[in-house]
Design a protein around this motif. Structure first.
Motif, PDB file in Angstrom:
ATOM      1  N   GLY A  61      -1.067  37.567  20.510  1.00 59.31           N
ATOM      2  CA  GLY A  61      -1.392  37.401  21.927  1.00 59.31           C
ATOM      3  C   GLY A  61      -2.211  38.345  22.670  1.00 59.31           C
ATOM      4  O   GLY A  61      -2.908  38.384  23.778  1.00 59.31           O
ATOM      5  N   CYS A  96      -1.306  35.115  30.602  1.00 61.32           N
ATOM      6  CA  CYS A  96      -0.779  34.064  30.040  1.00 61.32           C
ATOM      7  C   CYS A  96      -2.116  33.242  29.275  1.00 61.32           C
ATOM      8  O   CYS A  96      -1.904  32.873  28.225  1.00 61.32           O
ATOM      9  N   CYS A 134      -3.641  34.978  26.311  1.00 60.83           N
ATOM     10  CA  CYS A 134      -2.580  34.970  25.058  1.00 60.83           C
ATOM     11  C   CYS A 134      -2.466  33.563  24.613  1.00 60.83           C
ATOM     12  O   CYS A 134      -2.655  33.381  23.458  1.00 60.83           O
ATOM     13  N   TRP A 135      -2.666  32.369  25.412  1.00 58.80           N
ATOM     14  CA  TRP A 135      -2.668  30.866  24.879  1.00 58.80           C
ATOM     15  C   TRP A 135      -3.821  30.912  24.087  1.00 58.80           C
ATOM     16  O   TRP A 135      -3.942  30.339  23.058  1.00 58.80           O
ATOM     17  N   TRP A 136      -5.071  31.174  24.742  1.00 52.32           N
ATOM     18  CA  TRP A 136      -6.383  30.762  24.194  1.00 52.32           C
ATOM     19  C   TRP A 136      -6.304  31.604  22.615  1.00 52.32           C
ATOM     20  O   TRP A 136      -6.691  30.761  21.751  1.00 52.32           O
ATOM     21  N   VAL A 180      -3.056  30.383  20.409  1.00 55.57           N
ATOM     22  CA  VAL A 180      -2.748  28.887  20.141  1.00 55.57           C
ATOM     23  C   VAL A 180      -4.285  28.232  19.690  1.00 55.57           C
ATOM     24  O   VAL A 180      -4.223  27.840  18.645  1.00 55.57           O
ATOM     25  N   ARG A 181      -5.100  28.479  20.450  1.00 57.72           N
ATOM     26  CA  ARG A 181      -6.396  27.832  20.000  1.00 57.72           C
ATOM     27  C   ARG A 181      -7.128  28.418  18.835  1.00 57.72           C
ATOM     28  O   ARG A 181      -7.439  27.644  18.308  1.00 57.72           O
ATOM     29  N   VAL A 235       3.393  31.835  19.933  1.00 57.37           N
ATOM     30  CA  VAL A 235       2.912  31.870  21.164  1.00 57.37           C
ATOM     31  C   VAL A 235       2.798  30.802  21.792  1.00 57.37           C
ATOM     32  O   VAL A 235       2.829  30.574  23.060  1.00 57.37           O
ATOM     33  N   ARG A 236       2.834  29.479  20.898  1.00 54.75           N
ATOM     34  CA  ARG A 236       2.903  28.330  21.900  1.00 54.75           C
ATOM     35  C   ARG A 236       4.191  28.131  22.508  1.00 54.75           C
ATOM     36  O   ARG A 236       4.344  27.433  23.496  1.00 54.75           O
ATOM     37  N   TRP A 247       4.337  31.964  25.362  1.00 53.88           N
ATOM     38  CA  TRP A 247       3.233  32.560  25.825  1.00 53.88           C
ATOM     39  C   TRP A 247       3.542  33.019  27.414  1.00 53.88           C
ATOM     40  O   TRP A 247       2.861  34.229  27.793  1.00 53.88           O
ATOM     41  N   TRP A 248       4.393  32.648  28.001  1.00 53.23           N
ATOM     42  CA  TRP A 248       4.891  32.996  29.389  1.00 53.23           C
ATOM     43  C   TRP A 248       5.604  34.290  29.415  1.00 53.23           C
ATOM     44  O   TRP A 248       5.449  35.029  30.593  1.00 53.23           O
TER      45      TRP A 248
END
Length: 275
Positions: free
Chosen positions: A80, A212, A215-217, A220-221, A228-229, A232-233
């Motif tokens: 992240g 956040c 980190c998700w992008w 996860v992506r 991270v999924r 992430w928060w």
């Protein structure tokens, strides 16, 4: 240990030099000992090395944490935070480094670089391999293949010591860029905003939301990281930890590596005498 010669403070380099002198083939693949790779790992690396002008092929990685919260926080930082910075660096200046999760390199490039002994007193030997080949005019590439690193069930103390060593490695490898990192930590600016004018707190909320999302992008992506999924928060909390380690790295010069204490200066490491 397989080394028969000792060149400096980095015993890993001594081992690599011995194996390099004994190798019979033309492609060298170096990875950390905690890496979990897919079955077609070597075939894919060899294929990517066939592109003209390649210095190294290095792999992005995500972490499989141990059972502790400290281990999960380290994993969150890898996917992240760290890789967001690595991808930005690649976009802005090209890939002028390599990562220890995987370094695939032709044998003749190591010879041209000067061999492994020249890295014997560097903490970040993986970074140095990529940086030196980039200076020689080679093009480093990041593989499309993602590997995993298995993290131990660290305590907070051991995890922070490990993370601090990484931070110091970054400081001595890219000193100017390392100092500039302070401007990228939104948590520092958020504290300054609250200290200056509390009613501006919505800006702090906006930073936390953006952190956040980033980190998700990336996690996860891009890396498809299950840690991270789920976590992430906690990205804003993780950034506070990273910023604290960054601040400490500006003043503290010693690190613990493989049970020994080293002082880092001018890009190199010197063993600290315990006596």
């Amino acid at each position: 240990m397989v080394a028969d010669l000792a060149y400096g403070g980095n015993a890993k380099v001594d081992n690599l030099d011995k194996m390099f002198r004994d190798m019979r083939h033309q492609i060298l693949v170096i990875s950390d000992d905690d890496i979990i790779a897919p079955p077609d790992y070597l075939r894919r690396l060899a294929a990517e090395l066939q592109q003209p002008g390649i210095g190294v092929v290095t792999c992005p990685y995500r972490a499989r944490p141990g059972a502790t919260l400290a281990s999960r926080m380290e994993a969150l930082g890898i996917a992240g935070e760290f890789f967001g910075g690595a991808l930005v660096a690649r976009k802005m200046e090209g890939l002028r480094f390599a990562m220890g999760a995987t370094i695939a390199v032709p044998k003749e490039q190591i010879v041209e670089m000067g061999g492994f002994p020249i890295l014997s007193n560097y903490l970040a030997d993986d970074y140095e391999i990529g940086a030196r080949l980039a200076k020689l005019g080679y093009r480093n590439v990041m593989s499309a293949m993602v590997v995993d690193t298995q993290l131990p069930s660290d305590t907070w103390r051991s995890m922070i010591a490990h993370q601090f060593r990484w931070m110091r490695a970054q400081a001595i490898s890219r000193p100017g860029g390392h100092v500039g990192l302070g401007f990228t930590y939104g948590c520092i600016w958020s504290l300054a905003v609250l200290a200056w004018h509390v009613p501006w707190w919505p800006w702090v909320v906006a930073w936390a939301a953006a952190r956040c999302a980033a980190c998700w992008w990336v996690g996860v992506r891009t890396l498809d990281d299950p840690v991270v999924r789920r976590w992430w928060w906690l990205a804003p909390v993780r950034e506070f930890l990273t910023a604290s380690l960054w601040l400490a790295s500006l003043f503290r010069r010693t690190v613990v590596w493989r049970g020994e204490r080293f002082r880092t200066a001018s890009g190199r490491m010197v063993r600290v005498d315990r006596g």
